[in-house]
Structures are given as C-alpha cells and as structure tokens.
Design an enzyme around this catalytic site. Structure first.
Site, short mmCIF file in Angstrom:
data_model
loop_
_atom_site.label_atom_id
_atom_site.label_comp_id
_atom_site.label_asym_id
_atom_site.label_seq_id
_atom_site.Cartn_x
_atom_site.Cartn_y
_atom_site.Cartn_z
N SER A 150 0.71 -1.13 -0.07
CA SER A 150 -0.09 0.02 -0.09
C SER A 150 1.00 1.27 0.08
CB SER A 150 -0.90 0.03 1.23
OG SER A 150 -1.69 1.26 1.52
N TYR A 163 -1.35 0.10 10.44
CA TYR A 163 -1.50 -0.52 9.22
C TYR A 163 -0.30 -0.12 8.22
CZ TYR A 163 -3.61 -1.10 4.49
OH TYR A 163 -3.96 -1.70 3.19
#
Length: 260
Positions: A150, A163
């Site tokens: 990501s 995250y």
C-alpha cells in the site's frame, strides 16, 4: 506466433493467490488465468471462494482452478495450505500475497490485541507464506512472488499507524527476499495501491467530502480499479519482467508524486 510473445504468457505455470475471493485478489486471479496460469485460490469465506472458483473456471476453461478455504492469520491454516499444495502434486511457480486487513483508529485508541492481529494478518502471514512457498518456488528457473502492499507503507495516509507499519514492513520484506533469493531464481516484487474501488474502500469513499479530498491528492482525478492493480501484479509474474526484482510499483494515479 512471434517467439517473444511467450514472455507475455503464463501457460503451464501455477499461481497461488491469497485473499482471492474478492477485490484485488479476485482481479489478480482473473488476470493470471487470462494469461494462461492454473490457479490455486485461498481465502477465508468458503462459500464465496467456491463461487469465485466456479466463475473463473467457466470464464477460463483452459486452465485449472482449485480453491482452499483458510484463515492465513492462523499458523495452522498456513501450514494446511501447503499440505494441500503437496497433496495436489502441482508445480507452484507464482505466489501472490494479497491477504490483509485494517482497523483504522488513532494510535492511542488501539487495543493491544487489535494491532497485534494486524501484524499477524498483514506481515507474518506473508512472511510465512513466502517461507513455506520457497521449497516449491525454488524448483523453477524464474519463479515470482508479488506482495500487495500500500502507499501507506511509503507515506502517511489516514489508515492508522499500525496499518502503515505493517505495509512498510511488507515492502522491506520484499526488498530483503529479492536480494536473498535472487540466486535461487525467485524474483520478489510488490505493488503499492492508493485508493482502489473495492468493498473495503466503499464506506470511506461514500463520504462525498472525503472523496473530494482523495481526488484532490490524485493527479489522475479518479479512484483506481482492482483490474489496474492486477495488471501490475501480472506483469511482475511474467517472464517479460525476468530482470525485475526488489521493486515496489505504485498503482496510485500519481498520488505519491504529487507536489504543490
């Protein structure tokens, strides 16, 4: 057929795709099958996974599509996946580590169990899948691992710090394994998507004000589609990318390059 065209195909190869029942994972599986790869699909939801398996088998009748339900945050399930691979007797040459999840919160609001679970799912599952996949992949002259990371592993976005930490770790794992395993004929790369239109992103993007903020930071002024991530993943699996390893390809509409 021109001899170089074979470098843009995956005929005769078998690809294991995790988190394959929806979103980016499903799009990756579909793209790899269209390029001729046999598929081993892994996801938690057995009913949805079987539905997807049937769809892909019908759409690509010339390839084998098999499925195995497993929660890859669980070590025993990870071991079971590769017991299944051994029992099938298939020759695995591609691994796509797509499984992952998130619980967005402010840093001080996380319970310990929550952030530990994120590391288990987003980092340790991929780490172990790579390790367990190694004995299979090393049997090929040009095997490939692609980790789905990501942009939050590269820069700050509003996903919550755990995250971002897990995705940064996944990208560093990619670089380390690329160097370690290059001599074994295993290429290891990653993709780093920005906002992609999936079930997971729908709630955030349903907020018109937030969506406009996202688009303002995206030079292409639109949300990406799962198939656009799948195209980058597929390229990194192809013989055509045989000299590419340790790379992170941003699939982000220019988000990471945006200045002022």
């Amino acid at each position: 057929m021109h001899p170089r065209l074979g470098n843009w195909r995956l005929d005769g190869r078998t690809a294991l795709v995790t988190g394959a029942s929806k979103g980016i994972g499903y799009a990756c599986a579909r793209e790899l099958a269209a390029l001729g790869a046999d598929l081993l699909l892994v996801a938690r939801d057995e009913l949805q996974l079987e539905e997807v398996r049937g769809e892909l088998a019908e759409e690509c009748p010339d390839v084998d599509v098999l499925a195995f339900a497993a929660d890859l945050a669980d070590q025993e399930d990870r071991l079971s996946v590769f017991d299944w691979v051994v029992d099938l007797g298939v020759s695995l040459s591609v691994l796509v580590n797509n499984v992952g999840g998130n619980v967005p919160r402010a840093t001080l609001e996380y319970a310990e169990a929550e952030y530990r679970q994120l590391f288990e799912l987003n980092v340790f599952s991929a780490f172990e899948m790579c390790r367990l996949g190694y004995p299979h992949l090393v049997q090929h002259a040009n095997a490939a691992i692609v980790n789905v990371g990501s942009v939050s592993g590269i820069t700050h976005v509003r996903t919550g710090s755990p995250y971002g930490m897990t995705k940064a770790a996944l990208l560093q794992l990619t670089r380390n394994l690329a160097c370690e395993w290059a001599e074994d004929g295993i290429r290891v790369n990653a993709v780093a998507p920005w906002y992609i239109r999936t079930q997971r992103s729908e709630p955030a993007l349903a907020d018109a004000e937030y969506l406009e903020e996202v688009l303002d930071r995206t030079p292409m002024r639109r949300i990406g589609e799962p198939e656009e991530v799948a195209g980058a993943v597929a390229f990194l699996c192809l013989p055509a990318s045989s000299y590419v390893t340790g790379e992170v390809i941003a699939v982000d509409g220019g988000f990471l390059r945006y200045g002022f």
